[in-house]
Design an enzyme around this catalytic site. Sequence first.
Site, PDB file in Angstrom:
ATOM      1  N   TYR A   1      79.564  47.745  68.168  1.00 41.85           N
ATOM      2  CA  TYR A   1      79.718  47.281  69.561  1.00 41.85           C
ATOM      3  C   TYR A   1      78.764  48.062  70.465  1.00 41.85           C
ATOM      4  O   TYR A   1      78.222  49.100  70.067  1.00 41.85           O
ATOM      5  CB  TYR A   1      81.161  47.364  70.031  1.00 41.85           C
ATOM      6  CG  TYR A   1      81.773  48.747  70.190  1.00 41.85           C
ATOM      7  CD1 TYR A   1      82.713  49.216  69.288  1.00 41.85           C
ATOM      8  CD2 TYR A   1      81.447  49.577  71.268  1.00 41.85           C
ATOM      9  CE1 TYR A   1      83.319  50.458  69.443  1.00 41.85           C
ATOM     10  CE2 TYR A   1      82.047  50.822  71.434  1.00 41.85           C
ATOM     11  CZ  TYR A   1      82.982  51.264  70.512  1.00 41.85           C
ATOM     12  OH  TYR A   1      83.576  52.499  70.673  1.00 41.85           O
TER      13      TYR A   1
ATOM     14  N   LYS B   1      67.986  44.568  82.759  1.00 43.88           N
ATOM     15  CA  LYS B   1      68.237  43.939  84.065  1.00 43.88           C
ATOM     16  C   LYS B   1      68.361  44.933  85.219  1.00 43.88           C
ATOM     17  O   LYS B   1      68.329  44.536  86.363  1.00 43.88           O
ATOM     18  CB  LYS B   1      69.474  43.045  83.993  1.00 43.88           C
ATOM     19  CG  LYS B   1      70.801  43.767  83.905  1.00 43.88           C
ATOM     20  CD  LYS B   1      71.965  42.782  83.987  1.00 43.88           C
ATOM     21  CE  LYS B   1      72.389  42.365  82.596  1.00 43.88           C
ATOM     22  NZ  LYS B   1      73.450  41.381  82.566  1.00 43.88           N
TER      23      LYS B   1
ATOM     24  N   THR C   1      84.383  39.850  73.040  1.00 45.78           N
ATOM     25  CA  THR C   1      85.112  39.129  74.095  1.00 45.78           C
ATOM     26  C   THR C   1      85.729  40.037  75.167  1.00 45.78           C
ATOM     27  O   THR C   1      86.536  39.570  75.960  1.00 45.78           O
ATOM     28  CB  THR C   1      86.243  38.272  73.473  1.00 45.78           C
ATOM     29  OG1 THR C   1      87.172  39.167  72.817  1.00 45.78           O
ATOM     30  CG2 THR C   1      85.696  37.270  72.478  1.00 45.78           C
TER      31      THR C   1
ATOM     32  N   ARG D   1      81.257  49.704  82.635  1.00 44.88           N
ATOM     33  CA  ARG D   1      79.930  50.280  82.766  1.00 44.88           C
ATOM     34  C   ARG D   1      79.951  51.586  83.564  1.00 44.88           C
ATOM     35  O   ARG D   1      78.953  52.273  83.688  1.00 44.88           O
ATOM     36  CB  ARG D   1      78.986  49.254  83.403  1.00 44.88           C
ATOM     37  CG  ARG D   1      78.709  48.108  82.455  1.00 44.88           C
ATOM     38  CD  ARG D   1      78.342  46.834  83.171  1.00 44.88           C
ATOM     39  NE  ARG D   1      79.468  46.280  83.905  1.00 44.88           N
ATOM     40  CZ  ARG D   1      79.470  45.090  84.482  1.00 44.88           C
ATOM     41  NH1 ARG D   1      78.396  44.341  84.422  1.00 44.88           N
ATOM     42  NH2 ARG D   1      80.540  44.651  85.128  1.00 44.88           N
TER      43      ARG D   1
ATOM     44  N   GLY E   1      78.556  41.107  73.556  1.00 53.82           N
ATOM     45  CA  GLY E   1      79.438  40.635  74.624  1.00 53.82           C
ATOM     46  C   GLY E   1      78.702  39.565  75.411  1.00 53.82           C
ATOM     47  O   GLY E   1      77.572  39.785  75.839  1.00 53.82           O
TER      48      GLY E   1
ATOM     49  N   TYR F   1      91.847  43.351  75.998  1.00 51.89           N
ATOM     50  CA  TYR F   1      90.822  42.690  76.814  1.00 51.89           C
ATOM     51  C   TYR F   1      91.479  41.728  77.807  1.00 51.89           C
ATOM     52  O   TYR F   1      91.880  40.619  77.454  1.00 51.89           O
ATOM     53  CB  TYR F   1      89.794  41.958  75.931  1.00 51.89           C
ATOM     54  CG  TYR F   1      89.083  42.881  74.944  1.00 51.89           C
ATOM     55  CD1 TYR F   1      89.013  44.257  75.161  1.00 51.89           C
ATOM     56  CD2 TYR F   1      88.481  42.390  73.791  1.00 51.89           C
ATOM     57  CE1 TYR F   1      88.383  45.115  74.269  1.00 51.89           C
ATOM     58  CE2 TYR F   1      87.837  43.236  72.885  1.00 51.89           C
ATOM     59  CZ  TYR F   1      87.807  44.603  73.146  1.00 51.89           C
ATOM     60  OH  TYR F   1      87.174  45.444  72.249  1.00 51.89           O
TER      61      TYR F   1
HETATM   62  N1  LIG Z   1      86.334  48.702  69.293  1.00 56.86           N
HETATM   63  C1  LIG Z   1      86.081  49.126  70.493  1.00 56.86           C
HETATM   64  O1  LIG Z   1      86.601  50.170  70.944  1.00 56.86           O
HETATM   65  C2  LIG Z   1      85.139  48.351  71.348  1.00 56.86           C
HETATM   66  C3  LIG Z   1      84.578  48.943  72.500  1.00 56.86           C
HETATM   67  C4  LIG Z   1      83.674  48.192  73.232  1.00 56.86           C
HETATM   68  C5  LIG Z   1      83.369  46.905  72.844  1.00 56.86           C
HETATM   69  N2  LIG Z   1      83.953  46.354  71.744  1.00 56.86           N
HETATM   70  C6  LIG Z   1      83.656  44.970  71.299  1.00 56.86           C
HETATM   71  O2  LIG Z   1      82.260  44.814  71.212  1.00 56.86           O
HETATM   72  C7  LIG Z   1      81.852  43.736  72.068  1.00 56.86           C
HETATM   73  C8  LIG Z   1      80.445  44.006  72.559  1.00 56.86           C
HETATM   74  O3  LIG Z   1      80.403  45.160  73.360  1.00 56.86           O
HETATM   75  P1  LIG Z   1      80.365  45.072  74.956  1.00 56.86           P
HETATM   76  O4  LIG Z   1      80.655  43.688  75.396  1.00 56.86           O
HETATM   77  O5  LIG Z   1      81.252  46.166  75.464  1.00 56.86           O
HETATM   78  O6  LIG Z   1      78.900  45.524  75.264  1.00 56.86           O
HETATM   79  P2  LIG Z   1      77.479  44.859  75.018  1.00 56.86           P
HETATM   80  O7  LIG Z   1      77.556  43.791  74.014  1.00 56.86           O
HETATM   81  O8  LIG Z   1      76.547  45.988  74.812  1.00 56.86           O
HETATM   82  O9  LIG Z   1      77.168  44.269  76.464  1.00 56.86           O
HETATM   83  C9  LIG Z   1      77.763  43.114  76.884  1.00 56.86           C
HETATM   84  C10 LIG Z   1      77.378  42.814  78.323  1.00 56.86           C
HETATM   85  O10 LIG Z   1      75.968  42.726  78.451  1.00 56.86           O
HETATM   86  C11 LIG Z   1      75.637  41.686  79.354  1.00 56.86           C
HETATM   87  N3  LIG Z   1      74.816  40.719  78.582  1.00 56.86           N
HETATM   88  C12 LIG Z   1      75.159  40.093  77.441  1.00 56.86           C
HETATM   89  N4  LIG Z   1      74.165  39.296  77.013  1.00 56.86           N
HETATM   90  C13 LIG Z   1      73.168  39.430  77.891  1.00 56.86           C
HETATM   91  C14 LIG Z   1      71.871  38.854  77.987  1.00 56.86           C
HETATM   92  N5  LIG Z   1      71.439  38.002  77.069  1.00 56.86           N
HETATM   93  N6  LIG Z   1      71.100  39.204  79.028  1.00 56.86           N
HETATM   94  C15 LIG Z   1      71.545  40.081  79.953  1.00 56.86           C
HETATM   95  N7  LIG Z   1      72.771  40.670  79.927  1.00 56.86           N
HETATM   96  C16 LIG Z   1      73.565  40.337  78.889  1.00 56.86           C
HETATM   97  C17 LIG Z   1      76.954  41.043  79.807  1.00 56.86           C
HETATM   98  O11 LIG Z   1      77.412  41.661  81.000  1.00 56.86           O
HETATM   99  P3  LIG Z   1      76.915  41.255  82.474  1.00 56.86           P
HETATM  100  O12 LIG Z   1      76.664  39.794  82.473  1.00 56.86           O
HETATM  101  O13 LIG Z   1      77.991  41.682  83.371  1.00 56.86           O
HETATM  102  O14 LIG Z   1      75.711  42.105  82.666  1.00 56.86           O
HETATM  103  C18 LIG Z   1      77.907  41.455  78.706  1.00 56.86           C
HETATM  104  O15 LIG Z   1      79.220  41.553  79.095  1.00 56.86           O
HETATM  105  C19 LIG Z   1      82.963  43.694  73.118  1.00 56.86           C
HETATM  106  O16 LIG Z   1      82.946  42.475  73.819  1.00 56.86           O
HETATM  107  C20 LIG Z   1      84.153  43.894  72.239  1.00 56.86           C
HETATM  108  O17 LIG Z   1      84.461  42.707  71.529  1.00 56.86           O
HETATM  109  C21 LIG Z   1      84.805  47.077  70.992  1.00 56.86           C
END
Ligand SMILES: NC(=O)c1ccc[n+]([C@@H]2O[C@H](COP(=O)([O-])OP(=O)(O)OC[C@H]3O[C@@H](n4cnc5c(N)ncnc54)[C@H](OP(=O)(O)O)[C@@H]3O)[C@@H](O)[C@H]2O)c1
Length: 298
Positions: free
Chosen positions: A201, A212, A20, A225, A274, A57
Amino acid sequence: MKYAIFPGTEEKVSVIGLGTWVLGGENWGGAREEESLAAVDQAILSGINFIDLAPFYGDGLAETVVGKAIKGQRDKVFLATKCGIIRSNGRVGICLSPESIAKELDLSRKRLGVDVIDLYQCHWPDDNVPVEKTMEALLHWQKLGAIRHIGVSNFGLELLKRACAAAPVRTLQVQYSLVERKIEAELLPFCIQNNIGVITYGAMGGGFLSGKYQKKPQFDKADARHMFYKFYDDQKFNDTMRIVAEMKKNKFPLSQVALNWVRRQKGVMTVLAGCRNAAQAKENAAAADWELEWTLQD
Ligand SMILES: NC(=O)c1ccc[n+]([C@@H]2O[C@H](COP(=O)([O-])OP(=O)(O)OC[C@H]3O[C@@H](n4cnc5c(N)ncnc54)[C@H](OP(=O)(O)O)[C@@H]3O)[C@@H](O)[C@H]2O)c1
């Protein structure tokens, strides 16, 4: 959807979890509440029950939005939030002191509209507070019933071992993807050996691995990013594009290939995805519906 057993319990958590960070808007070029609510609804409809949050967040916004979305359907979700990243006078810092945790936990429960958090995770290590003291505080809240399980995130091996000696740490959250595989050396084997559920994550490289981007995109300085996911840097961009080209040998959407690859690695409990909107939530949940045969050649 497929489900994994949460360590030390008989509870089932979805192998794809809803991340999220993007719903907080900040660091992701903004978020629209309607889209965020629809993303959470669609994730639940698609069988996702694991939702990962953090007060960081959007400075509480992600928790507030998810709190709204789960009203009337609390029993359908396993809520994992965090403590440890705090803001003070416009600055962001790390604090895992018992006093700070007490404040953060109270606020998270209020924003989410729940009495009990299913999994409470230390977001990042705090070099100034002994981890034993932090674990003692978490055990206190666990005994009181405010949190059900304890987890940590971004801990190295030695710190993880100390945390485990002080409390029943059920999960470790770390970055893991086709472009970031450091955990394979030590952390993943340790977690497998010790029945610690690994929550990953960045499986989609912050969106990069969805394929994309055809050329290097420009983001604000504070955008995740730009400052967090380094695959977008000049130096790494071409290497990452080569991996994206390899991934295209599959007939499935690349976002699903990226998620599926992590999901198939031994020791991984839940892969966070995400999702900005309902369409992404639906597409990402479907990564659990098929088995990836392909693997990246070194
Ligand atoms: N513990 C930690 O330190 C930490 C650090 C980072 C993340 N997290 C957690 O892990 C989760 C996942 O990581 P993340 O959100 O950073 O990165 P991710 O899952 O690698 O990428 C998410 C982003 O990719 C794009 N996306 C998602 N589904 C898609 C699809 N089907 N087609 C095309 N683009 C798509 C979206 O951004 P756009 O639409 O803008 O392209 C989305 O915000 C976070 O939301 C958070 O809950 C934790």
